[in-house]
Design a protein around this motif. Structure first.
Motif, PDB file in Angstrom:
ATOM      1  N   TYR A 205      38.982  59.200  43.973  1.00 22.08           N
ATOM      2  CA  TYR A 205      37.616  58.856  43.359  1.00 22.08           C
ATOM      3  C   TYR A 205      37.120  58.082  44.394  1.00 22.08           C
ATOM      4  O   TYR A 205      37.601  57.379  45.237  1.00 22.08           O
ATOM      5  CB  TYR A 205      37.851  58.043  42.288  1.00 22.08           C
ATOM      6  N   PHE A 206      35.641  58.042  44.508  1.00 20.09           N
ATOM      7  CA  PHE A 206      34.904  57.288  45.361  1.00 20.09           C
ATOM      8  C   PHE A 206      35.264  55.697  45.420  1.00 20.09           C
ATOM      9  O   PHE A 206      35.451  54.885  46.705  1.00 20.09           O
ATOM     10  CB  PHE A 206      33.418  57.214  45.164  1.00 20.09           C
ATOM     11  N   TYR A 207      35.549  55.259  44.114  1.00 15.92           N
ATOM     12  CA  TYR A 207      35.839  53.793  44.086  1.00 15.92           C
ATOM     13  C   TYR A 207      37.364  53.362  44.619  1.00 15.92           C
ATOM     14  O   TYR A 207      37.406  52.447  45.073  1.00 15.92           O
ATOM     15  CB  TYR A 207      35.755  53.325  42.756  1.00 15.92           C
ATOM     16  N   GLU A 208      38.130  54.544  44.646  1.00 14.43           N
ATOM     17  CA  GLU A 208      39.373  54.143  45.221  1.00 14.43           C
ATOM     18  C   GLU A 208      39.329  54.202  46.689  1.00 14.43           C
ATOM     19  O   GLU A 208      40.027  53.357  47.267  1.00 14.43           O
ATOM     20  CB  GLU A 208      40.270  55.246  44.703  1.00 14.43           C
ATOM     21  N   GLY A 209      38.631  54.797  47.302  1.00 15.99           N
ATOM     22  CA  GLY A 209      38.449  55.186  48.720  1.00 15.99           C
ATOM     23  C   GLY A 209      37.849  53.990  49.253  1.00 15.99           C
ATOM     24  O   GLY A 209      38.093  53.104  50.148  1.00 15.99           O
ATOM     25  N   ALA A 210      36.695  53.517  48.268  1.00 20.76           N
ATOM     26  CA  ALA A 210      35.889  52.274  48.718  1.00 20.76           C
ATOM     27  C   ALA A 210      36.732  50.965  48.772  1.00 20.76           C
ATOM     28  O   ALA A 210      36.609  50.158  49.675  1.00 20.76           O
ATOM     29  CB  ALA A 210      34.677  52.076  47.707  1.00 20.76           C
ATOM     30  N   GLU A 211      37.926  50.919  47.878  1.00 23.54           N
ATOM     31  CA  GLU A 211      38.544  49.723  47.975  1.00 23.54           C
ATOM     32  C   GLU A 211      39.713  49.917  49.118  1.00 23.54           C
ATOM     33  O   GLU A 211      39.995  48.744  49.431  1.00 23.54           O
ATOM     34  CB  GLU A 211      39.147  49.637  46.559  1.00 23.54           C
ATOM     35  N   ILE A 212      40.024  51.063  49.287  1.00 26.50           N
ATOM     36  CA  ILE A 212      40.968  51.263  50.095  1.00 26.50           C
ATOM     37  C   ILE A 212      40.287  50.741  51.706  1.00 26.50           C
ATOM     38  O   ILE A 212      40.893  49.973  52.437  1.00 26.50           O
ATOM     39  CB  ILE A 212      41.592  52.653  50.287  1.00 26.50           C
ATOM     40  N   LEU A 213      39.177  51.387  51.977  1.00 26.08           N
ATOM     41  CA  LEU A 213      38.276  50.959  53.043  1.00 26.08           C
ATOM     42  C   LEU A 213      38.070  49.478  53.034  1.00 26.08           C
ATOM     43  O   LEU A 213      38.213  48.821  54.112  1.00 26.08           O
ATOM     44  CB  LEU A 213      37.056  51.555  53.036  1.00 26.08           C
ATOM     45  N   SER A 214      37.792  49.029  51.980  1.00 29.43           N
ATOM     46  CA  SER A 214      37.411  47.329  52.042  1.00 29.43           C
ATOM     47  C   SER A 214      38.655  46.693  52.258  1.00 29.43           C
ATOM     48  O   SER A 214      38.568  45.532  53.073  1.00 29.43           O
ATOM     49  CB  SER A 214      37.000  47.011  50.704  1.00 29.43           C
ATOM     50  N   SER A 215      39.884  47.109  52.075  1.00 27.71           N
ATOM     51  CA  SER A 215      40.977  46.376  52.400  1.00 27.71           C
ATOM     52  C   SER A 215      41.234  46.376  53.703  1.00 27.71           C
ATOM     53  O   SER A 215      41.951  45.517  54.036  1.00 27.71           O
ATOM     54  CB  SER A 215      42.411  47.229  51.639  1.00 27.71           C
ATOM     55  N   TYR A 216      40.714  47.084  54.438  1.00 26.75           N
ATOM     56  CA  TYR A 216      40.774  47.109  55.934  1.00 26.75           C
ATOM     57  C   TYR A 216      39.678  46.633  56.561  1.00 26.75           C
ATOM     58  O   TYR A 216      39.369  46.847  57.710  1.00 26.75           O
ATOM     59  CB  TYR A 216      41.417  48.456  56.314  1.00 26.75           C
ATOM     60  N   GLY A 217      38.653  46.019  55.787  1.00 21.12           N
ATOM     61  CA  GLY A 217      37.606  45.741  56.508  1.00 21.12           C
ATOM     62  C   GLY A 217      36.496  46.554  56.840  1.00 21.12           C
ATOM     63  O   GLY A 217      35.589  46.186  57.789  1.00 21.12           O
ATOM     64  N   LEU A 218      36.454  47.775  56.380  1.00 19.86           N
ATOM     65  CA  LEU A 218      35.527  48.655  56.774  1.00 19.86           C
ATOM     66  C   LEU A 218      34.557  48.615  55.601  1.00 19.86           C
ATOM     67  O   LEU A 218      34.476  48.490  54.223  1.00 19.86           O
ATOM     68  CB  LEU A 218      35.886  50.152  56.459  1.00 19.86           C
ATOM     69  N   PRO A 219      33.205  48.727  56.152  1.00 22.87           N
ATOM     70  CA  PRO A 219      32.055  48.426  55.117  1.00 22.87           C
ATOM     71  C   PRO A 219      31.767  49.478  54.432  1.00 22.87           C
ATOM     72  O   PRO A 219      31.704  50.634  54.995  1.00 22.87           O
ATOM     73  CB  PRO A 219      30.851  47.952  56.085  1.00 22.87           C
ATOM     74  N   VAL A 220      31.416  49.432  53.139  1.00 18.90           N
ATOM     75  CA  VAL A 220      31.151  50.316  52.045  1.00 18.90           C
ATOM     76  C   VAL A 220      29.777  50.300  51.270  1.00 18.90           C
ATOM     77  O   VAL A 220      29.448  48.991  51.099  1.00 18.90           O
ATOM     78  CB  VAL A 220      32.115  50.357  50.955  1.00 18.90           C
ATOM     79  N   CYS A 221      29.020  51.221  51.297  1.00 18.06           N
ATOM     80  CA  CYS A 221      27.652  51.264  50.482  1.00 18.06           C
ATOM     81  C   CYS A 221      27.942  50.626  49.203  1.00 18.06           C
ATOM     82  O   CYS A 221      28.655  51.285  48.580  1.00 18.06           O
ATOM     83  CB  CYS A 221      26.906  52.648  50.572  1.00 18.06           C
ATOM     84  N   PRO A 222      26.988  49.845  48.704  1.00 16.24           N
ATOM     85  CA  PRO A 222      27.142  49.544  47.461  1.00 16.24           C
ATOM     86  C   PRO A 222      27.080  50.510  46.355  1.00 16.24           C
ATOM     87  O   PRO A 222      26.244  51.757  46.455  1.00 16.24           O
ATOM     88  CB  PRO A 222      25.840  48.488  46.979  1.00 16.24           C
ATOM     89  N   TYR A 223      27.490  50.455  45.022  1.00 16.81           N
ATOM     90  CA  TYR A 223      27.466  51.311  44.271  1.00 16.81           C
ATOM     91  C   TYR A 223      27.925  51.028  42.831  1.00 16.81           C
ATOM     92  O   TYR A 223      28.372  50.112  42.492  1.00 16.81           O
ATOM     93  CB  TYR A 223      28.479  52.599  44.721  1.00 16.81           C
ATOM     94  N   THR A 224      27.629  51.979  41.868  1.00 17.51           N
ATOM     95  CA  THR A 224      27.881  51.820  40.580  1.00 17.51           C
ATOM     96  C   THR A 224      27.950  53.112  39.879  1.00 17.51           C
ATOM     97  O   THR A 224      27.574  54.256  40.376  1.00 17.51           O
ATOM     98  CB  THR A 224      26.870  50.812  39.719  1.00 17.51           C
ATOM     99  N   TYR A 225      28.835  53.268  38.503  1.00 18.05           N
ATOM    100  CA  TYR A 225      28.893  54.364  37.699  1.00 18.05           C
ATOM    101  C   TYR A 225      27.781  54.137  36.548  1.00 18.05           C
ATOM    102  O   TYR A 225      27.845  53.051  36.148  1.00 18.05           O
ATOM    103  CB  TYR A 225      30.215  54.227  37.411  1.00 18.05           C
ATOM    104  N   VAL A 226      27.427  55.215  36.213  1.00  9.92           N
ATOM    105  CA  VAL A 226      26.411  55.255  34.967  1.00  9.92           C
ATOM    106  C   VAL A 226      26.732  56.549  34.396  1.00  9.92           C
ATOM    107  O   VAL A 226      27.126  57.430  34.675  1.00  9.92           O
ATOM    108  CB  VAL A 226      24.853  55.095  35.503  1.00  9.92           C
TER     109      VAL A 226
END
Length: 414
Positions: A205-226
Motif C-alpha cells: 500500500y502507499f502508506y506502507e511504502g511511505a513509512e519505509i521511505l520515511s524510515s530512511y529519511g526520504l521525503p513523502v508527500c502528505p496524504y490521507t485516506y477518505v
C-alpha cells in the motif's frame, strides 16, 4: 563485455584483486599470470604453509608456486583439494583444466570435484578455462554451466572477465560520507515488508511504502485516506486545494491508464465527483483492498527515482525525467547500489535533460546535494531490504516542496 556478463551471471564479486591460478598445463598458467599482470590483478605469492599443504597430496613433479601446476595427470581429487586450499587464501581463483588425452576418470568427475570445493567458499568467484572445444571439454563445461560457473576457452578471456569483476567490486566499495540523520530505521521498514509478505502480498500500500521511505529519511508527500467528502474535511483544512485523488490498491498499477488518478481538484464539488468516481472504479474493478487516497497537488520538476534488482548486479538504481514523459523520453541513468554522493551526482548530471534542473524560466536551480542524498538513501534502503524487488517513485517532485508523490514497491515472489 560478453565475457564479463557470463562471469557476472553467478553474481559473486571478489573482495580484492588477489588471485591464485590452478592448472594442469604449465604454459597456459604462465599465459594467465602474464594477463593478470597486465590487468592489475595480483598473482598471490603462496605462503610456505600453503605450499606444504599442497605438497601433501600433489605429485612430486607438481609446481607449488602460483600458478600451481598440478601437471597433466591431475584428477578430480587433486582439483578439489587444491582449489579448496587456494580459496582459503585468496579473493578469486582461475582454474585451468585441459582435458588430457588419457584420463582415468570422466571429465565430469573433475567438474564435480571443482563444484564441491566451490560450495565451501560460495562467496568467492572461480573462473574456469578449458583450452579446448572438444567433446571431453564440452561435458565438463556443461556440468559447470548448470551451476553458473563461467568457463572460457582461452586464459586471456578468463582474466578479462575477472578484471571486470574486480572493477565492479571496487566501484561498489566507493563511498563518500553523507549525513544519514535521522539514522535509518531498518527494523521498522523490515516489519512493514514482512507484514505484507505474511499476507501473501507482493506489492505494498502507499502508506506502507511511505513509512519505509520515511524510515530512511526520504521525503513523502502528505496524504490521507477518505471514504467520503466529510472525511476529507480535516485534511483539507490542513493542506487546502488543489488536491489529487487516487485509488490505493496493492494490485493496481498504471493508475493513469486505469482512470484511478484524478488531479486538479479545485473545490468541494470537484472533490465530491472525484470520490464518487473512484468509489465506482473500486467496485467495477473489484479492488476489494482498494482505498481512496488524497494528496495536495505539488508543483516543481517531475523526476523519477527507482530501483530494479538485477540477478547479477543486485540493486540497480535509476534516475531521470519523470511524470508521464518517462516512457516517451527514456532519459534515465543507472547506478549499482551502494552509490556514493559523488556517484549519485554523476547520475543526475548525466541525463540529457539536466539543463532543466538548472535555473530555468524563473525557476531556481535544483539543489543537487539533497537529491543525490535521496538516491544514496534509496540505495541503502534496497541493500538493507533484499526482499524488495522493485521501487518506482514517479513522480518525485523537486521544488518548494520536495517529495515522493507516487510510490510503487514490489516484493520478491515467495
Amino acid at each position: 563485455m560478453l565475457n564479463a556478463l557470463r562471469a557476472l551471471e553467478r553474481g559473486h564479486i571478489p573482495r580484492g584483486r588477489r588471485t591464485v591460478i590452478l592448472t594442469n598445463a604449465g604454459g597456459a598458467g604462465i599465459i594467465a599470470a602474464d594477463a593478470c599482470e597486465r590487468a592489475g590483478i595480483k598473482v598471490l605469492s603462496l605462503p610456505a604453509a600453503v605450499k606444504d599443504e599442497l605438497a601433501s597430496f600433489l605429485p612430486p613433479e607438481a609446481g607449488l608456486g602460483n600458478p600451481i601446476d598440478m601437471i597433466a595427470t591431475a584428477g578430480s581429487s587433486d582439483y578439489e583439494q587444491a582449489l579448496r586450499v587456494a580459496l582459503s587464501v585468496t579473493d578469486s581463483v582461475i582454474v585451468i583444466f585441459r582435458p588430457p588425452l588419457i584420463l582415468e576418470e570422466p571429465t565430469g568427475a573433475v567438474a564435480e570435484g571443482i563444484l564441491r570445493a566451490i560450495a565451501e567458499a560460495p562467496d568467492k568467484p572461480v573462473i574456469v578455462c578449458t583450452l579446448s572445444h572438444g567433446t571431453a571439454a564440452a561435458r565438463f563445461i556443461e556440468r559447470l554451466a548448470r551451476e553458473k560457473i563461467p568457463t572460457y576457452t582461452m586464459p586471456e578471456a578468463a582474466v578479462d572477465a575477472l578484471s571486470v569483476l574486480c572493477r565492479l567490486g571496487e566501484l561498489r566499495s566507493e563511498r563518500r560520507s553523507v549525513d544519514m540523520s535521522p539514522k535509518p530505521d531498518r527494523e521498522r521498514a523490515l516489519r512493514l515488508v514482512e507484514g505484507a509478505r505474511s499476507e501473501g502480498r507482493c506489492a505494498l500500500y502507499f502508506y506502507e511504502g511511505a513509512e519505509i521511505l520515511s524510515s530512511y529519511g526520504l521525503p513523502v508527500c502528505p496524504y490521507t485516506y477518505v471514504k467520503d467528502v466529510e472525511g476529507a474535511a480535516p485534511f483539507l483544512k490542513e493542506v487546502g486545494f488543489p488536491l489529487v485523488a487516487k485509488v490505493d490498491s496493492p494490485g493496481l498499477f498504471h493508475h493513469f491508464e486505469r482512470g484511478a488518478v484524478i488531479p486538479g481538484i479545485a473545490n468541494g464539488e470537484d472533490l465530491h465527483r472525484a470520490i464518487d468516481h473512484l468509489i465506482g472504479l473500486i467496485a467495477s474493478e473489484r479492488l476489494h483492498r482498494g482505498r481512496i487516497l488524497l494528496q495536495p497537488a505539488l508543483f516543481g520538476r517531475e523526476l523519477i527515482l527507482g530501483m530494479k534488482r538485477d540477478r547479477s548486479f543486485g540493486p540497480v538504481l535509476m534516475f531521470g525525467v519523470g511524470g508521464t514523459l518517462v516512457e516517451a523520453l527514456k532519459d534515465v541513468s543507472f547506478g549499482v547500489a551502494p552509490v556514493s554522493i559523488d556517484q549519485a551526482e554523476r547520475m543526475i548530471r548525466s541525463i540529457r535533460a539536466f539543463p532543466l534542473l538548472e535555473a530555468f524560466r524563473g525557476q531556481p536551480p535544483v539543489e543537487l546535494g539533497p537529491l543525490a542524498g535521496a538516491l544514496h538513501r534509496l540505495g541503502q534502503l534496497c541493500l538493507d531490504l533484499p526482499s524488495i524487488e522493485e521501487v518506482d517513485l514517479n513522480p518525485f517532485i523537486v521544488g518548494k516542496h520536495t517529495a515522493a508523490v507516487d510510490i510503487l514497491i514490489k516484493l520478491k515472489e515467495q
